[in-house]
Design an enzyme around this catalytic site. Structure first.
Site, PDB file in Angstrom:
ATOM      1  N   PHE A  27       0.551  -1.119  -0.219  1.00 51.29           N
ATOM      2  CA  PHE A  27      -0.153   0.048   0.045  1.00 51.29           C
ATOM      3  C   PHE A  27       1.284   0.815  -0.068  1.00 51.29           C
ATOM      4  N   LEU A  51       5.801 -10.331  -2.459  1.00 55.70           N
ATOM      5  CA  LEU A  51       3.952 -10.256  -3.511  1.00 55.70           C
ATOM      6  C   LEU A  51       3.897 -11.499  -2.128  1.00 55.70           C
ATOM      7  N   THR A  52       3.241 -11.285  -0.920  1.00 53.66           N
ATOM      8  CA  THR A  52       2.737 -11.710  -0.375  1.00 53.66           C
ATOM      9  C   THR A  52       1.083 -11.455  -0.916  1.00 53.66           C
ATOM     10  N   ASP A  79      12.860 -12.042  -1.319  1.00 55.72           N
ATOM     11  CA  ASP A  79      12.356 -11.828   0.185  1.00 55.72           C
ATOM     12  C   ASP A  79      13.911 -11.824   0.532  1.00 55.72           C
ATOM     13  N   THR A 153       6.382   2.576  12.427  1.00 55.11           N
ATOM     14  CA  THR A 153       4.646   2.665  12.977  1.00 55.11           C
ATOM     15  C   THR A 153       4.291   3.707  14.804  1.00 55.11           C
ATOM     16  N   ASP A 154       3.558   4.176  14.474  1.00 50.91           N
ATOM     17  CA  ASP A 154       3.054   5.008  15.989  1.00 50.91           C
ATOM     18  C   ASP A 154       2.748   3.734  16.673  1.00 50.91           C
ATOM     19  N   GLU A 155       2.248   2.244  16.598  1.00 52.51           N
ATOM     20  CA  GLU A 155       2.186   1.216  17.380  1.00 52.51           C
ATOM     21  C   GLU A 155       3.210   0.770  18.517  1.00 52.51           C
ATOM     22  N   TYR A 177       2.074  -7.880  16.491  1.00 55.54           N
ATOM     23  CA  TYR A 177       3.159  -6.914  15.547  1.00 55.54           C
ATOM     24  C   TYR A 177       3.824  -5.393  15.322  1.00 55.54           C
ATOM     25  N   LYS A 181       7.646  -4.405  15.056  1.00 50.97           N
ATOM     26  CA  LYS A 181       7.607  -3.305  14.263  1.00 50.97           C
ATOM     27  C   LYS A 181       9.187  -3.089  15.200  1.00 50.97           C
ATOM     28  N   ASN A 206      -1.815   5.600  11.475  1.00 48.26           N
ATOM     29  CA  ASN A 206      -2.796   5.272  10.467  1.00 48.26           C
ATOM     30  C   ASN A 206      -2.983   5.693   9.341  1.00 48.26           C
ATOM     31  N   ASN A 276     -13.469   5.909  15.758  1.00 44.77           N
ATOM     32  CA  ASN A 276     -13.587   4.699  14.319  1.00 44.77           C
ATOM     33  C   ASN A 276     -15.238   5.220  14.992  1.00 44.77           C
TER      34      ASN A 276
HETATM   35  P1  NAD Z   1       1.171  -3.732   2.803  1.00 42.23           P
HETATM   36  O1  NAD Z   1       0.492  -5.200   4.047  1.00 42.23           O
HETATM   37  O2  NAD Z   1       0.133  -3.681   2.494  1.00 42.23           O
HETATM   38  O3  NAD Z   1       2.318  -4.120   2.809  1.00 42.23           O
HETATM   39  C1  NAD Z   1       3.504  -4.950   2.385  1.00 42.23           C
HETATM   40  C2  NAD Z   1       4.482  -4.775   1.171  1.00 42.23           C
HETATM   41  O4  NAD Z   1       5.147  -6.071   1.901  1.00 42.23           O
HETATM   42  C3  NAD Z   1       3.383  -6.288   1.017  1.00 42.23           C
HETATM   43  O5  NAD Z   1       3.908  -5.691  -0.689  1.00 42.23           O
HETATM   44  C4  NAD Z   1       4.409  -7.750   0.952  1.00 42.23           C
HETATM   45  O6  NAD Z   1       4.132  -8.348  -0.190  1.00 42.23           O
HETATM   46  C5  NAD Z   1       6.257  -6.893   1.625  1.00 42.23           C
HETATM   47  N1  NAD Z   1       6.663  -7.572   2.359  1.00 42.23           N
HETATM   48  C6  NAD Z   1       6.074  -8.824   3.308  1.00 42.23           C
HETATM   49  N2  NAD Z   1       6.879  -9.472   4.061  1.00 42.23           N
HETATM   50  C7  NAD Z   1       7.956  -9.610   2.486  1.00 42.23           C
HETATM   51  C8  NAD Z   1       8.845 -10.056   2.561  1.00 42.23           C
HETATM   52  N3  NAD Z   1       9.430 -10.797   3.944  1.00 42.23           N
HETATM   53  N4  NAD Z   1      10.032  -9.717   2.101  1.00 42.23           N
HETATM   54  C9  NAD Z   1       9.772  -8.880   0.780  1.00 42.23           C
HETATM   55  N5  NAD Z   1       8.371  -8.276   0.749  1.00 42.23           N
HETATM   56  C10 NAD Z   1       7.698  -8.418   1.413  1.00 42.23           C
HETATM   57  O7  NAD Z   1       1.713  -2.356   4.153  1.00 42.23           O
HETATM   58  P2  NAD Z   1       1.774  -1.122   3.985  1.00 42.23           P
HETATM   59  O8  NAD Z   1       0.573  -0.469   4.428  1.00 42.23           O
HETATM   60  O9  NAD Z   1       1.915  -0.489   3.257  1.00 42.23           O
HETATM   61  O10 NAD Z   1       2.904  -0.646   4.899  1.00 42.23           O
HETATM   62  C11 NAD Z   1       4.105  -0.170   4.885  1.00 42.23           C
HETATM   63  C12 NAD Z   1       5.023   0.171   6.059  1.00 42.23           C
HETATM   64  O11 NAD Z   1       4.783   0.824   6.323  1.00 42.23           O
HETATM   65  C13 NAD Z   1       5.009  -1.347   6.846  1.00 42.23           C
HETATM   66  O12 NAD Z   1       6.001  -1.696   7.610  1.00 42.23           O
HETATM   67  C14 NAD Z   1       4.349  -0.818   8.555  1.00 42.23           C
HETATM   68  O13 NAD Z   1       4.462  -1.108   9.338  1.00 42.23           O
HETATM   69  C15 NAD Z   1       4.669   0.473   8.082  1.00 42.23           C
HETATM   70  N6  NAD Z   1       3.190   1.646   8.548  1.00 42.23           N
HETATM   71  C16 NAD Z   1       1.681   1.041   8.431  1.00 42.23           C
HETATM   72  C17 NAD Z   1       0.801   1.867   8.317  1.00 42.23           C
HETATM   73  C18 NAD Z   1      -0.563   2.071   8.184  1.00 42.23           C
HETATM   74  O14 NAD Z   1      -1.644   2.188   8.757  1.00 42.23           O
HETATM   75  N7  NAD Z   1      -0.707   1.382   6.829  1.00 42.23           N
HETATM   76  C19 NAD Z   1       0.930   3.238   9.196  1.00 42.23           C
HETATM   77  C20 NAD Z   1       2.331   3.089   9.684  1.00 42.23           C
HETATM   78  C21 NAD Z   1       3.364   2.808   9.242  1.00 42.23           C
HETATM   79  O1  DAU Z   2      -1.159   3.196  13.676  1.00 42.99           O
HETATM   80  C1  DAU Z   2      -0.830   2.915  12.616  1.00 42.99           C
HETATM   81  C2  DAU Z   2      -1.303   0.991  12.268  1.00 42.99           C
HETATM   82  O2  DAU Z   2      -1.847   1.596  11.316  1.00 42.99           O
HETATM   83  C3  DAU Z   2      -0.096   0.454  11.009  1.00 42.99           C
HETATM   84  O3  DAU Z   2       1.476   0.291  11.471  1.00 42.99           O
HETATM   85  C4  DAU Z   2      -0.251  -0.785  11.130  1.00 42.99           C
HETATM   86  O4  DAU Z   2      -0.028  -1.436   9.890  1.00 42.99           O
HETATM   87  C5  DAU Z   2      -1.868  -0.297  10.138  1.00 42.99           C
HETATM   88  O5  DAU Z   2      -2.432  -1.946   9.478  1.00 42.99           O
HETATM   89  C6  DAU Z   2      -2.789  -0.055  11.288  1.00 42.99           C
HETATM   90  O6  DAU Z   2      -3.238  -0.422  12.053  1.00 42.99           O
HETATM   91  P1  DAU Z   2      -4.360  -1.093  13.413  1.00 42.99           P
HETATM   92  O7  DAU Z   2      -5.044  -1.298  13.942  1.00 42.99           O
HETATM   93  O8  DAU Z   2      -5.058   0.605  13.961  1.00 42.99           O
HETATM   94  O9  DAU Z   2      -6.129  -0.825  11.367  1.00 42.99           O
HETATM   95  P2  DAU Z   2      -7.090  -1.345  11.092  1.00 42.99           P
HETATM   96  O10 DAU Z   2      -7.391  -0.633  10.257  1.00 42.99           O
HETATM   97  O11 DAU Z   2      -6.602  -2.424  11.866  1.00 42.99           O
HETATM   98  O12 DAU Z   2      -8.012  -0.843  12.381  1.00 42.99           O
HETATM   99  C7  DAU Z   2      -8.061   0.445  12.801  1.00 42.99           C
HETATM  100  C8  DAU Z   2      -8.922   0.642  13.547  1.00 42.99           C
HETATM  101  O13 DAU Z   2     -10.148   0.055  13.850  1.00 42.99           O
HETATM  102  C9  DAU Z   2      -8.866   0.207  14.872  1.00 42.99           C
HETATM  103  O14 DAU Z   2      -8.985   0.733  16.165  1.00 42.99           O
HETATM  104  C10 DAU Z   2      -9.598  -1.436  15.019  1.00 42.99           C
HETATM  105  C11 DAU Z   2     -10.876  -1.836  14.246  1.00 42.99           C
HETATM  106  N1  DAU Z   2     -11.516  -2.244  13.868  1.00 42.99           N
HETATM  107  C12 DAU Z   2     -10.595  -2.510  12.187  1.00 42.99           C
HETATM  108  C13 DAU Z   2     -10.805  -3.637  11.786  1.00 42.99           C
HETATM  109  C14 DAU Z   2      -9.783  -4.514  10.437  1.00 42.99           C
HETATM  110  C15 DAU Z   2     -12.778  -2.690  14.074  1.00 42.99           C
HETATM  111  O15 DAU Z   2     -13.597  -2.079  14.871  1.00 42.99           O
HETATM  112  N2  DAU Z   2     -12.890  -3.129  12.778  1.00 42.99           N
HETATM  113  C16 DAU Z   2     -12.870  -3.759  11.961  1.00 42.99           C
HETATM  114  O16 DAU Z   2     -13.001  -5.123  11.320  1.00 42.99           O
END
Ligand code: NAD
Ligand code: DAU
Length: 372
Positions: A27, A51-52, A79, A153-155, A177, A181, A206, A276
């Site tokens: 993403f 490409l998971t 990988d 991540t903020d988590e 998770y 991280k 997020n 939410n």
């Molecule tokens: P995502 O799950 O959409 O994408 C992850 C990508 O990494 C995928 O294309 C997957 O195929 C690839 N991948 C997984 N394992 C791998 C491996 N061993 N080798 C090579 N490729 C691999 O994730 P995202 O939401 O795009 O998040 C990207 C990064 O940002 C992550 O590190 C995540 O922790 C961090 N992040 C995400 C969010 C969020 O809200 N989505 C917020 C803060 C930080």
């Molecule tokens: O904060 C950054 C993080 O945000 C990233 O590091 C993670 O990769 C990303 O997945 C995201 O984590 P969250 O757990 O916050 O995101 P998610 O979309 O899974 O959930 C957002 C909020 O919505 C959380 O409070 C859980 C709630 N939720 C989520 C799902 C999937 C629901 O209530 N119902 C649902 O079905």
């Protein structure tokens, strides 16, 4: 250069550089790749992606459909935990931007192993490759050591009941998770201290926007609502998240890559904190769908109540987000409405098995969520 705290020449990792982007079919990584290559400034990008289920080459379709951009993209299926694949790619790169991770908290509760392998061993393999390249640079075999940017991540701060997390605050991750991280970024920073590697870390909020896998809250609820399916809201739905548009997240990562100080961590807030429930209300309004779709379901175990970041340090580095939540959310809804083939494909394969495991029992025993 006007950015306070910047310690690098403005030109480094700018136009014409060669970046290794891990997880570039996911993403946020794919947004980073699309946005940089779309500027047509000569930058070359190598993507390594396993490409998971979450990785999707279709996320790079706009690049691959454009001959000039496609000519500056090399895509390697591999990988990050495999040293034989990673070594030569890092040798060719001026910087490594590590987006690769397992990213879904709910999946980490059932199957944590892949989170640890990619999030810890994978980071270790990348860092060792950077260490070898730093030694080559010291021996005059390449112009400079690679910079390593770890996307965190903020988590990692854990649940923050009040106030805003600052970069020096204690890390208290509470899910497999976020524990993985935290381990990955701590390891990266240890290589800066111990080996002098050029490491920077971002901690983003997020993130939402186009090409977001439909397992996550916003795209799950948009796509379920389009199909008039129930929307599974965990617990009371009063958990709070801070929403950051994907283009701002990718832009901030690039800004830190170019201007961040080695060894430092930068929060990347969205500055749009909402419970939410309110996010769901806004989505339903945008889609013209009723609240009656929302089900109150059993909560996520260990569910963090709130994340909130202080963005002072990143602002001082000169970064400003560009997208408001109102505009970004409306554009995201439009994108999912216009790109049904993309999200229906993402909801195929093992999706039904995943959905049944995650939501089957929850939805079977659920009631319509009260509207407050
Ligand atoms: P995502 O799950 O959409 O994408 C992850 C990508 O990494 C995928 O294309 C997957 O195929 C690839 N991948 C997984 N394992 C791998 C491996 N061993 N080798 C090579 N490729 C691999 O994730 P995202 O939401 O795009 O998040 C990207 C990064 O940002 C992550 O590190 C995540 O922790 C961090 N992040 C995400 C969010 C969020 O809200 N989505 C917020 C803060 C930080
Ligand atoms: O904060 C950054 C993080 O945000 C990233 O590091 C993670 O990769 C990303 O997945 C995201 O984590 P969250 O757990 O916050 O995101 P998610 O979309 O899974 O959930 C957002 C909020 O919505 C959380 O409070 C859980 C709630 N939720 C989520 C799902 C999937 C629901 O209530 N119902 C649902 O079905």
């Amino acid at each position: 250069m006007t950015e306070e705290g910047a310690d690098r020449a403005d030109g480094r990792f700018g136009p014409g550089s060669h970046l290794l982007v891990t997880g570039g079919a996911g993403f946020i990584g794919s947004c980073f790749v699309r946005d940089i290559l779309g500027r047509r400034d000569g930058t070359q990008i190598t993507v390594i992606d396993k490409l998971t289920y979450a990785g999707n080459r279709a996320n790079l379709a706009p690049v691959e459909a454009d001959a000039e951009q496609a000519g500056r993209l090399r895509f390697v299926v591999g990988d990050i935990a495999d040293p034989a694949v990673v070594g030569p790619l890092v040798a060719d790169a001026e910087a490594v931007v590590n987006f690769a991770a397992e990213s879904h908290v709910d999946r980490s509760i059932h199957d944590p192993e892949a989170f640890l392998v990619t999030g810890v061993i994978g980071v270790h393999v990348l860092l060792e490759a950077c260490r070898r390249e730093a030694a080559r640079a010291a021996g005059g075999e390449r112009p400079a050591a690679p910079r390593f940017l770890q996307v965190s991540t903020d988590e990692v701060y854990g649940s923050v009941e009040t106030g805003h997390s600052r970069e020096g605050d204690r890390l208290e991750p509470r899910s497999p998770y976020s524990a993985a991280k935290a381990a990955g970024e701590i390891l990266a920073r240890s290589y800066h201290v111990t080996h002098g590697l050029d490491v920077v870390v971002t901690r983003g909020s997020n993130t939402y926007g186009p090409y977001h896998h439909p397992e996550k809250l916003i795209p799950l609820f948009i796509t379920n609502a389009i199909d008039d399916r129930p929307l599974p809201l965990y617990g009371d739905g009063l958990q709070r998240r801070d929403w950051l548009h994907v283009a701002d997240h990718a832009g901030a990562v690039e800004h830190v890559l170019r201007f961040g100080r080695a060894g430092e961590v930068y929060n990347v807030p969205g500055e749009a904190e909402l419970p939410n429930r309110q996010v769901v209300e806004r989505l339903l309004d945008l889609l013209g769908k009723p609240w009656s779709l929302v089900r109150r379901v059993e909560d996520r175990p260990g569910h963090d109540r709130r994340y909130a970041l202080d963005g002072t340090k990143l602002r001082a580095l000169g970064w400003r987000n560009r997208m408001s939540f109102e505009t970004g959310l409306a554009a995201t809804v439009d994108w999912y409405q216009a790109n049904e083939a993309w999200w229906r494909a993402a909801r195929s394969g093992d999706w039904d098995t995943y959905y049944e495991r995650q939501y089957g029992a929850r939805l079977a025993g659920s009631a319509q969520a009260a509207r407050e």
